[in-house]
Design a protein around this motif. Structure first.
Motif, short mmCIF file in Angstrom:
data_model
loop_
_atom_site.label_atom_id
_atom_site.label_comp_id
_atom_site.label_asym_id
_atom_site.label_seq_id
_atom_site.Cartn_x
_atom_site.Cartn_y
_atom_site.Cartn_z
N PHE A 85 0.19 -1.35 -10.89
CA PHE A 85 -1.10 -1.08 -11.51
C PHE A 85 -1.30 0.42 -11.70
N ALA A 86 -0.97 1.20 -10.66
CA ALA A 86 -1.13 2.65 -10.74
C ALA A 86 -0.24 3.25 -11.80
N ALA B 97 -6.67 4.83 1.33
CA ALA B 97 -6.36 3.89 2.42
C ALA B 97 -5.30 2.88 2.00
N LEU B 98 -5.45 2.34 0.79
CA LEU B 98 -4.46 1.35 0.31
C LEU B 98 -3.08 1.96 0.19
N THR B 99 -3.02 3.16 -0.40
CA THR B 99 -1.72 3.80 -0.60
C THR B 99 -1.06 4.11 0.74
N LEU B 100 -1.81 4.68 1.67
CA LEU B 100 -1.23 5.05 2.95
C LEU B 100 -0.81 3.82 3.76
N HIS B 101 -1.66 2.79 3.74
CA HIS B 101 -1.33 1.56 4.46
C HIS B 101 -0.05 0.94 3.89
N GLY B 102 0.05 0.93 2.57
CA GLY B 102 1.25 0.42 1.93
C GLY B 102 2.47 1.28 2.22
N HIS B 103 2.27 2.60 2.22
CA HIS B 103 3.37 3.52 2.47
C HIS B 103 3.93 3.33 3.87
N TRP B 104 3.04 3.27 4.84
CA TRP B 104 3.47 3.07 6.22
C TRP B 104 4.08 1.69 6.43
N GLY B 105 3.51 0.69 5.77
CA GLY B 105 4.05 -0.67 5.90
C GLY B 105 5.46 -0.76 5.33
N LEU B 106 5.65 -0.23 4.13
CA LEU B 106 6.98 -0.25 3.53
C LEU B 106 7.95 0.61 4.33
N GLY B 107 7.45 1.65 4.96
CA GLY B 107 8.28 2.47 5.84
C GLY B 107 8.85 1.65 6.98
N LEU B 130 7.43 6.86 -4.61
CA LEU B 130 6.62 5.73 -5.07
C LEU B 130 5.17 5.86 -4.62
N SER B 131 4.99 6.20 -3.36
CA SER B 131 3.63 6.30 -2.82
C SER B 131 2.86 7.43 -3.49
N THR B 132 3.56 8.53 -3.77
CA THR B 132 2.90 9.67 -4.43
C THR B 132 2.43 9.26 -5.81
N VAL B 133 3.33 8.61 -6.57
CA VAL B 133 2.97 8.17 -7.92
C VAL B 133 1.83 7.16 -7.86
N THR B 134 1.88 6.27 -6.86
CA THR B 134 0.83 5.26 -6.72
C THR B 134 -0.52 5.93 -6.49
#
Lengths: 169, 158
Positions: A85-86, B97-107, B130-134
């Motif tokens: 989405f982003a 919050a969403l980006t960081l939670h996803g980043h840490w989870g995928l980590g 990916l997280s930066t772009v997100t």
């Protein structure tokens, strides 16, 4: 039992290497770290081209096992969705309402819309409720096997009901 | 004396190894028969944190874990707030919050499934990108478009 052994060790009845704080006499620390050991294991076995023994293909699935990997799966899926989405927001020329109207003009019927909402909500709701279950575990609660199953079924029931409720909104 | 006798009898039943099972990586060696006073003790190789590490060790991993849990609770709290008070503040908080939670989870996923120093480094670099772009994309959406809360509301309105 451990308390008894600790007490005895402290009283020096067994001469232990106290610098390591362990309870038995001949504690010999290894020269390698656990990570190095693991890497050595993988390096050796891939070098010898040994096949991997069947594991997840033969082990009997259980509800907690399936829910755990589903938590990971929904997490990965949701994260990918958000990233997609982003990326789309950065790349696509038009605005969000434009694309939303585009999708709505292609709608196949009211039931399709309700089902899409359910399909969208389901992974979010499941990951959320199971996430709460994880947080309870992090607090140290609910580790007994019957509790694991009970909380698991509760999460599943709540997920279905909440997803239906959200899809109806 | 009684205590010693009691322990010997317990250890002869092979209880000791169980006590350390969860704590150490143990490779038990043969029983040392020549120990008269402690006949039940087994020599073992262990991964023990050297005493010179004690006190000067890094708490980074432990703090990361705690941070992950706090963020999860924060994200949980953001959901009803987003429903009741949609707006730019919640939009940007949600994006972060969403980006960081996803980043840490995928980590954690990378840590579990990727092996080998180089591959781990590459996977984490890719994840960071990916997280930066997100995050950039979500902030762009919040600024130039309707924003996350409104987007969900619009999506659900039809």
């Amino acid at each position: 039992m451990a308390l008894l052994l600790r007490t005895v060790a402290r009283q020096g009845l067994c001469s232990s290497r106290s610098q390591f704080g362990v309870l038995y006499r001949h504690a010999v620390p290894m020269g390698t770290t656990a990570k190095e050991e693991m890497n050595k294991f993988w390096a050796k076995n891939t070098r010898l081209k040994r096949p991997l023994s069947p594991h997840i293909s033969i082990y009997q699935w259980s509800v907690p096992m399936a829910m755990s990997i589903s938590h990971r799966g929904t997490g990965i899926g949701l994260s990918s969705g958000i990233s997609a989405f982003a990326l789309a927001a950065l790349v696509l020329p038009e605005s969000y309402p434009y694309y939303l109207d585009l999708i709505h003009s292609m709608t196949f019927g009211p039931h399709f819309l309700a089902f899409s909402k359910f399909a969208l909500a389901f992974p979010v709701v499941y990951h959320t409720f199971n996430g709460i279950r994880h947080l309870a575990w992090d607090l140290g609660k609910g580790f007994k096997i019957p509790q694991v199953y009970r909380s698991g079924y509760t999460v599943l029931a709540l997920t279905v009901l909440t997803s239906i409720g959200l899809a109806a909104m | 004396m009684a205590a010693l006798v009691r322990i010997s009898s317990v250890c002869n039943r092979g209880v000791s190894p169980l006590l350390f099972r969860s704590s150490f990586l143990i490779r038990p060696l043969a029983l040392q028969k020549k120990d008269r006073d402690c006949p039940y003790l087994i020599s073992a190789n262990i991964h023990a944190t050297p005493s010179n590490y004690a006190g000067s060790g890094s708490k980074a991993a432990s703090l990361h874990w705690t941070g992950e849990r706090i963020l999860s609770v924060a994200l949980l709290g953001l959901a009803p707030i987003a429903y009741c008070y949609p707006g730019p503040a919640v939009d940007y908080s949600l994006a972060a919050a969403l980006t960081l939670h996803g980043h840490w989870g995928l980590g954690q996923v990378v840590t579990d499934y990727v092996h080998g120093d180089f591959k781990i480094k590459m996977a984490n670099a890719g994840l960071f990108l990916l997280s930066t772009v997100t995050f950039a994309g979500l902030c762009y959406f919040n600024y130039h478009d309707v924003g996350i809360c409104k987007a969900v509301a619009l999506l659900w309105s039809k």
